[in-house]
Each structure stands twice: as structure tokens, then as C-alpha cells.
Design an enzyme around this catalytic site. Sequence first.
Site, short mmCIF file in Angstrom:
data_model
loop_
_atom_site.label_atom_id
_atom_site.label_comp_id
_atom_site.label_asym_id
_atom_site.label_seq_id
_atom_site.Cartn_x
_atom_site.Cartn_y
_atom_site.Cartn_z
N HIS A 202 1.15 -6.30 17.85
CA HIS A 202 0.17 -7.37 18.06
C HIS A 202 -0.62 -7.05 19.33
O HIS A 202 -0.04 -6.58 20.31
CB HIS A 202 0.86 -8.72 18.26
CG HIS A 202 1.91 -9.00 17.24
ND1 HIS A 202 3.22 -8.62 17.40
CD2 HIS A 202 1.84 -9.60 16.04
CE1 HIS A 202 3.91 -9.00 16.34
NE2 HIS A 202 3.10 -9.58 15.49
N LYS B 164 0.83 -1.21 0.00
CA LYS B 164 0.00 0.00 0.00
C LYS B 164 0.87 1.26 0.00
O LYS B 164 0.53 2.24 -0.67
CB LYS B 164 -0.93 -0.01 1.21
CG LYS B 164 -1.99 -1.11 1.10
CD LYS B 164 -2.78 -1.24 2.39
CE LYS B 164 -3.77 -2.40 2.28
NZ LYS B 164 -4.46 -2.65 3.55
#
Length: 109
Positions: A94, A55
Amino acid sequence: MIQGIGADVVQIERIRKAMRNPRFVSRILTEAEREHADSAVFVAGRWAAKEAIAKAVGCSLSWQDVEVLPSASGAPVVRWRNGWSRRIHVSISHERSVALAVAVWESEE
């Protein structure tokens, strides 16, 4: 100068289920990355990082075009395997059920 920014988030459980297919990890990760792939959390972080990188640079990439390896300090370092030399900074995080990555493409000017 910043040329592009990308971000991606992935559910760790989705990656854990995909890892039941023995070919999944070898398709997503380079050989060097697989040496560190001790959990679905790691694989999910690399998935998110590679999506964020694509991206940021604004194009499709093969999973094998780029690898994200830990530096001596553990910070992710991007290495191009397709001849590109774009400078990319990546952060991977995470939290319980998700892995998140942000990539910044910096020009070398």
C-alpha cells in the site's frame, strides 16, 4: 516452475466509497477475511490480491473462491475454497492512495 504471474492495483478511495454499501465487503471478502477487515486499506489490498490471483491462473474467479489471510508473521497466505490446490504466492503493498498486489502461480513439480 512458474505457471503464471498476475498483478493488480486499485485506488483505496474507490474501495472506501464502495464500502458505504453494507453488502460490498461481504461480497468481496470471505468470513475469515472480514475478521481482519479493519480499514479500506485492508479491503483494497485483498481486492488487488484476488484480481492478481485470477490473472495469474488465467481464469475468472468468484470473490469467495479464494481467501487471502495473514500468516502469523503477517505475510499474506492464499487458501482455495473451491477445491483447487494451486500454489500461489502473493505480495500486497500500500502507498498513500493505492493498493498493489502481485501473485505468482507455482507448479508443484
